[in-house]
Design a protein around this motif. Structure first.
Motif, PDB file in Angstrom:
ATOM      1  N   GLN A  99      -7.620  -8.566   5.073  1.00 26.32           N
ATOM      2  CA  GLN A  99      -6.428  -9.168   4.875  1.00 26.32           C
ATOM      3  C   GLN A  99      -5.179  -8.393   5.222  1.00 26.32           C
ATOM      4  OE1 GLN A  99      -6.370 -12.605   4.397  1.00 26.32           O
ATOM      5  NE2 GLN A  99      -8.317 -12.831   4.602  1.00 26.32           N
ATOM      6  N   VAL A 100      -4.254  -8.684   5.751  1.00 31.05           N
ATOM      7  CA  VAL A 100      -3.082  -7.890   5.928  1.00 31.05           C
ATOM      8  C   VAL A 100      -2.064  -8.590   5.347  1.00 31.05           C
ATOM      9  CG1 VAL A 100      -1.669  -6.887   7.897  1.00 31.05           C
ATOM     10  CG2 VAL A 100      -4.052  -7.131   8.110  1.00 31.05           C
ATOM     11  N   TRP A 101      -1.498  -7.803   4.492  1.00 27.29           N
ATOM     12  CA  TRP A 101      -0.070  -8.275   3.777  1.00 27.29           C
ATOM     13  C   TRP A 101       1.120  -7.201   3.648  1.00 27.29           C
ATOM     14  CZ3 TRP A 101      -0.081 -13.022   1.761  1.00 27.29           C
ATOM     15  CH2 TRP A 101      -1.603 -13.639   1.520  1.00 27.29           C
ATOM     16  N   ALA A 102       2.170  -7.412   3.144  1.00 26.43           N
ATOM     17  CA  ALA A 102       3.244  -6.534   3.425  1.00 26.43           C
ATOM     18  C   ALA A 102       3.020  -5.153   2.791  1.00 26.43           C
ATOM     19  CB  ALA A 102       4.612  -7.057   2.545  1.00 26.43           C
ATOM     20  N   ASN A 103       2.200  -5.140   1.782  1.00 28.61           N
ATOM     21  CA  ASN A 103       1.686  -4.036   1.119  1.00 28.61           C
ATOM     22  C   ASN A 103       0.757  -3.065   1.888  1.00 28.61           C
ATOM     23  OD1 ASN A 103      -0.425  -5.236   0.590  1.00 28.61           O
ATOM     24  ND2 ASN A 103      -0.253  -4.936  -1.628  1.00 28.61           N
ATOM     25  N   ASN A 104       0.064  -3.540   2.726  1.00 29.07           N
ATOM     26  CA  ASN A 104      -0.961  -2.738   3.460  1.00 29.07           C
ATOM     27  C   ASN A 104      -0.585  -2.710   4.914  1.00 29.07           C
ATOM     28  OD1 ASN A 104      -1.935  -5.152   4.021  1.00 29.07           O
ATOM     29  ND2 ASN A 104      -3.997  -4.656   3.272  1.00 29.07           N
ATOM     30  N   VAL A 105       0.352  -3.467   5.461  1.00 26.09           N
ATOM     31  CA  VAL A 105       0.550  -3.502   6.914  1.00 26.09           C
ATOM     32  C   VAL A 105       0.501  -2.422   7.664  1.00 26.09           C
ATOM     33  CG1 VAL A 105       3.039  -4.015   6.741  1.00 26.09           C
ATOM     34  CG2 VAL A 105       1.819  -5.203   8.682  1.00 26.09           C
ATOM     35  N   ARG A 128       5.020 -16.436   1.050  1.00 29.42           N
ATOM     36  CA  ARG A 128       6.213 -15.862   0.907  1.00 29.42           C
ATOM     37  C   ARG A 128       6.457 -14.910   0.145  1.00 29.42           C
ATOM     38  NH1 ARG A 128      10.023 -16.911   3.606  1.00 29.42           N
ATOM     39  NH2 ARG A 128      11.820 -16.962   1.974  1.00 29.42           N
ATOM     40  N   ARG A 129       5.685 -14.736  -0.988  1.00 30.12           N
ATOM     41  CA  ARG A 129       5.759 -13.371  -1.869  1.00 30.12           C
ATOM     42  C   ARG A 129       5.429 -12.179  -1.185  1.00 30.12           C
ATOM     43  NH1 ARG A 129       3.147 -16.547  -5.522  1.00 30.12           N
ATOM     44  NH2 ARG A 129       1.394 -15.242  -5.511  1.00 30.12           N
ATOM     45  N   GLN A 130       4.496 -12.047  -0.629  1.00 29.79           N
ATOM     46  CA  GLN A 130       3.512 -11.007  -0.048  1.00 29.79           C
ATOM     47  C   GLN A 130       3.257 -10.775   1.171  1.00 29.79           C
ATOM     48  OE1 GLN A 130      -0.049 -10.718  -2.414  1.00 29.79           O
ATOM     49  NE2 GLN A 130       0.870 -11.456  -4.365  1.00 29.79           N
ATOM     50  N   GLY A 131       3.837 -12.043   2.093  1.00 26.84           N
ATOM     51  CA  GLY A 131       3.440 -11.787   3.515  1.00 26.84           C
ATOM     52  C   GLY A 131       4.388 -10.746   4.095  1.00 26.84           C
ATOM     53  N   VAL A 132       3.969 -10.581   5.494  1.00 27.16           N
ATOM     54  CA  VAL A 132       4.540  -9.656   6.240  1.00 27.16           C
ATOM     55  C   VAL A 132       5.880 -10.165   7.168  1.00 27.16           C
ATOM     56  CG1 VAL A 132       4.162  -8.020   8.343  1.00 27.16           C
ATOM     57  CG2 VAL A 132       2.176  -8.297   6.698  1.00 27.16           C
ATOM     58  N   ASP A 133       7.097  -9.288   7.072  1.00 29.67           N
ATOM     59  CA  ASP A 133       7.999  -9.796   7.796  1.00 29.67           C
ATOM     60  C   ASP A 133       7.526  -9.782   9.268  1.00 29.67           C
ATOM     61  OD1 ASP A 133      10.620  -9.304   9.494  1.00 29.67           O
ATOM     62  OD2 ASP A 133      11.361  -9.541   7.360  1.00 29.67           O
ATOM     63  N   ALA A 134       7.999 -11.031   9.923  1.00 21.19           N
ATOM     64  CA  ALA A 134       7.624 -11.253  11.234  1.00 21.19           C
ATOM     65  C   ALA A 134       8.088 -10.104  12.266  1.00 21.19           C
ATOM     66  CB  ALA A 134       8.240 -12.641  11.747  1.00 21.19           C
ATOM     67  N   ARG A 135       9.363  -9.542  12.144  1.00 17.86           N
ATOM     68  CA  ARG A 135       9.873  -8.556  12.844  1.00 17.86           C
ATOM     69  C   ARG A 135       9.185  -7.255  12.559  1.00 17.86           C
ATOM     70  NH1 ARG A 135      15.639  -8.981  10.265  1.00 17.86           N
ATOM     71  NH2 ARG A 135      14.330  -9.256   8.566  1.00 17.86           N
ATOM     72  N   VAL A 136       8.522  -6.944  11.464  1.00 19.58           N
ATOM     73  CA  VAL A 136       7.728  -5.859  11.411  1.00 19.58           C
ATOM     74  C   VAL A 136       6.402  -6.113  12.061  1.00 19.58           C
ATOM     75  CG1 VAL A 136       6.463  -4.570   9.316  1.00 19.58           C
ATOM     76  CG2 VAL A 136       8.704  -5.115   8.793  1.00 19.58           C
TER      77      VAL A 136
END
Length: 327
Positions: free
Chosen positions: A20-26, A133-141
């Motif tokens: 699983q890939v989220w903003a905190n481990n992308v 919304r809270r933890q997902g990856v920004d699409a631009r990133v």
């Protein structure tokens, strides 16, 4: 970073790992993706998105490829991508070794347009939109990391990945939109040219391939049942799980219908580069070149079915060469 993929790649022993890939481990997960892509060059892909909101007035079966693309463009331009699944295999005959599920943050069902039944279906299969919304990856990133991952703009050489999908016109539509950082091009030939630029020549849509296989019909789960293929991990309508199932279905089709890579004198390679529903031969000479990218995978910031950037030097260089290929 040592990836625990050897057992699955060697013989399917053990349960498939879906990371699983989220903003905190992308960042760390894309480091893993780069390592995996070097060893496992067969990539299956799936996306989840909030359905369709624009449907043509004509019956789907009567639409031309250009009319189908117009409907696709209207929907992709208006909506947000939710998940991307990537599954990797070592060879055409190997099971998926590892899968990644990238969770994006842009879509909010409270404020963004969507098909309510499609969103309800995704929620019923485990998607937590509040967490996205809270933890997902920004699409631009995500777009920038994908551009520098080695998976896109890799040309057509021996090191380029082979992509396997199922009914993937919308999947590629959303990815092209993110990679270009703008709305989709106006015409179908332009779009297909961009798919080829970003994803190369070896792109297979199993839904298109199965049209030439007697007795096969239906969606991904129905097709898997017909072929006796079990889901390796996860559940349907989750991008990582569906990406892995897509690979297993495709390799089973090859095994049953294209044994020895021949079938009436033709192998599965003859289906490369064609997306189901958009069956138009690629003519890159006729496809107008897209506007040059700004070098970070986001394009010009002034310019984001089931109806019936590189931020490093290598990424920037590959992107410029890829766009130049259309000129």
């Amino acid at each position: 970073m040592k990836m625990q993929t050897e057992a699955a790649a060697a013989g399917g022993q053990g349960r498939l790992m879906i990371r699983q890939v989220w903003a905190n481990n992308v960042e760390s997960e894309f480091q893993a993706i780069r390592q995996v892509a070097e060893r496992f060059p067969y990539v299956s892909m799936d996306t989840e998105f909030p359905g369709v909101i624009h449907c043509p007035s004509k019956h789907h079966a009567t639409l031309t490829p250009s009319e189908r693309y117009a409907a696709l463009k209207a929907n992709v331009d208006a909506l947000h991508l939710i998940q991307v699944g990537l599954a990797f295999a070592a060879s055409p005959d190997a099971p998926p070794a590892v899968a990644f599920e990238i969770n994006l943050r842009e879509f909010d069902p409270r404020v963004h347009r969507h098909n309510p039944s499609s969103v309800a279906l995704l929620a019923g299969h485990g998607l937590d939109f509040a967490r996205q919304r809270r933890q997902g990856v920004d699409a631009r990133v995500f777009a920038a990391l994908l551009m520098s991952s080695g998976l896109v703009c890799s040309g057509s050489g021996s090191g380029a990945p082979t992509w396997v999908t199922f009914h993937s016109a919308y999947d590629f539509g959303y990815l092209v939109k993110l990679l270009m950082g703008r709305k989709l091009p106006r015409t179908l030939p332009e779009f297909l040219g961009l798919v080829r630029v970003f994803f190369g020549d070896q792109v297979y849509d199993a839904r298109h391939v199965m049209g030439s296989c007697a007795g096969l019909y239906g969606g991904l789960d129905a097709l898997a049942a017909q072929l006796g293929v079990e889901r390796a991990a996860g559940m349907s309508h989750q991008a990582g799980s569906d990406a892995a199932l897509t690979w297993d279905v495709f390799r089973r089709i090859r095994e049953v219908y294209f044994a020895g890579n021949t079938r009436q004198g033709q192998g599965v390679g003859n289906f490369a580069g064609v997306l189901y529903g958009l069956e138009l031969e690629l003519d890159l000479a006729a496809a107008p070149a897209p506007a040059a990218d700004n070098g970070n995978g986001n394009g010009n910031r002034n310019n984001k079915n089931k109806c019936g950037s590189g931020n490093g030097a290598g990424g920037r260089g590959n992107n410029r060469r890829a766009v130049a290929a259309l000129r």
